[in-house]
Design a protein around this motif. Structure first.
Motif, PDB file in Angstrom:
ATOM      1  N   GLY A   1      34.430  43.315  41.202  1.00 33.91           N
ATOM      2  CA  GLY A   1      35.627  42.778  40.561  1.00 33.91           C
ATOM      3  C   GLY A   1      36.209  43.612  39.452  1.00 33.91           C
ATOM      4  N   GLU A   2      35.548  44.709  39.062  1.00 30.57           N
ATOM      5  CA  GLU A   2      36.077  45.523  37.973  1.00 30.57           C
ATOM      6  C   GLU A   2      37.443  46.090  38.374  1.00 30.57           C
ATOM      7  OE1 GLU A   2      34.647  49.187  35.038  1.00 30.57           O
ATOM      8  OE2 GLU A   2      33.205  48.159  36.343  1.00 30.57           O
ATOM      9  N   PRO A   3      38.427  46.015  37.476  1.00 29.27           N
ATOM     10  CA  PRO A   3      39.778  46.477  37.842  1.00 29.27           C
ATOM     11  C   PRO A   3      39.800  47.946  38.255  1.00 29.27           C
ATOM     12  CG  PRO A   3      39.843  45.203  35.809  1.00 29.27           C
ATOM     13  CD  PRO A   3      38.393  45.441  36.120  1.00 29.27           C
ATOM     14  N   LEU A   4      40.602  48.232  39.253  1.00 29.81           N
ATOM     15  CA  LEU A   4      40.771  49.603  39.724  1.00 29.81           C
ATOM     16  C   LEU A   4      41.252  50.500  38.595  1.00 29.81           C
ATOM     17  CD1 LEU A   4      40.910  51.566  42.199  1.00 29.81           C
ATOM     18  CD2 LEU A   4      43.292  50.838  42.460  1.00 29.81           C
ATOM     19  N   GLN A   5      42.125  49.964  37.724  1.00 30.71           N
ATOM     20  CA  GLN A   5      42.685  50.758  36.629  1.00 30.71           C
ATOM     21  C   GLN A   5      41.592  51.233  35.677  1.00 30.71           C
ATOM     22  OE1 GLN A   5      43.638  47.797  37.737  1.00 30.71           O
ATOM     23  NE2 GLN A   5      45.870  47.594  37.791  1.00 30.71           N
TER      24      GLN A   5
END
Length: 283
Positions: free
Chosen positions: A69-73
């Protein structure tokens, strides 16, 4: 998965298992492979290129974090906003396309002016003041951010683009007195505006972003009620306060501006037709 194409197929498969749709999984797989191999978006990445073992290990780690779930950004370490790349990471709000509506509104307001004194509140990564400064002549001013983590990215981005805007690490409600002695043509702000209900139902990726940049109190309007009457006194006569708002909040924020004796209050819609920005002028 020693070849780029093999790696992309493997990543896309893992992302689909994690719940991403096909198009998103394919797009993100390319970005993660480029990140693992040290390529940038402007470089051509041949699908037949061989990946080193270190690159494969990095790709596996990045993919695992994304599937959690860690943001791609955050995984990329930077993200584009208004055609400009900004350093981002844990502890700072991710720049979003919705906020480009605010920048566009300011550019229209100041078109044809020789200079602009700008103040940005709740500045985060600095994407708003930097984008404005890159598209208008002779922009100078200040920006305020409380979070130590976000402030690090703010300073880094200001230095990266050599923008003559002074960063202040401070609570916007108790800032240095010197700021209240200054007067600005435009004050911009993208404050926390999610409601308590919103905060209880955040998307998994958004849960990684700092709550202090999201939580706007019970009805999402807590910051507007304090910021608008407090900071409108720092506008020059004819100056504008320009703020982003959440979906369905525009009329209420416009009412707060009117109560603070701002005039010409109106809204701007984003690309989805949502009233995303509210503007008010000091007469």
């Amino acid at each position: 998965m020693d070849m780029v194409m093999t790696g992309r197929r493997w990543v896309a498969k893992q992302l689909r298992k994690a719940g991403l749709d096909e198009d998103t999984a394919q797009w993100e797989s390319r970005i993660l492979v480029e990140k693992a191999m040290g390529f940038t978006k402007n470089q051509y990445l041949p699908t037949t290129t061989t990946m080193t073992q270190e690159q494969q290990d990095t790709l596996i780690q990045l993919t695992s974090r994304r599937c959690d779930g860690e943001p791609l950004q955050y995984l990329c370490g930077e993200w584009e906003f208004f055609g400009i790349s900004f350093s981002v990471g844990e502890g700072v709000l991710i720049p979003r396309q919705d906020t480009e509506t605010l920048v566009e509104a300011v550019l229209r307001l100041r078109r044809g002016q020789n200079s602009t004194a700008l103040l940005d509140l709740c500045s985060g990564s600095g994407c708003i003041p930097i984008a404005i400064a890159k598209h208008l002549p002779a922009v100078q001013g200040d920006c305020v951010e409380l979070s130590a983590d976000a402030f690090g990215y703010l300073r880094q981005n200001l230095e990266r683009y050599d923008v003559p805007i002074t960063p202040w690490q401070s609570d916007v409600f108790t800032p240095p007195e010197t700021l209240f002695q200054r007067r600005y043509d435009v004050i911009t702000c993208n404050p926390p505006y999610l409601t308590a209900a919103n905060m209880q139902n955040l998307q998994r990726e958004v849960q990684f972003e700092p709550a202090m940049a999201l939580d706007g109190g019970t009805d999402g309007l807590a910051f507007y009620r304090r910021l608008i009457p407090q900071w409108k006194t720092c506008l020059k006569v004819g100056g504008w306060l320009v703020t982003e708002v959440g979906q369905g909040q525009a009329a209420q924020v416009a009412a707060i501006m009117k109560q603070a004796d701002l005039r010409q209050c109106h809204t701007e819609t984003d690309l989805c037709g949502v009233e995303r920005v509210v503007l008010g002028q000091l007469a």
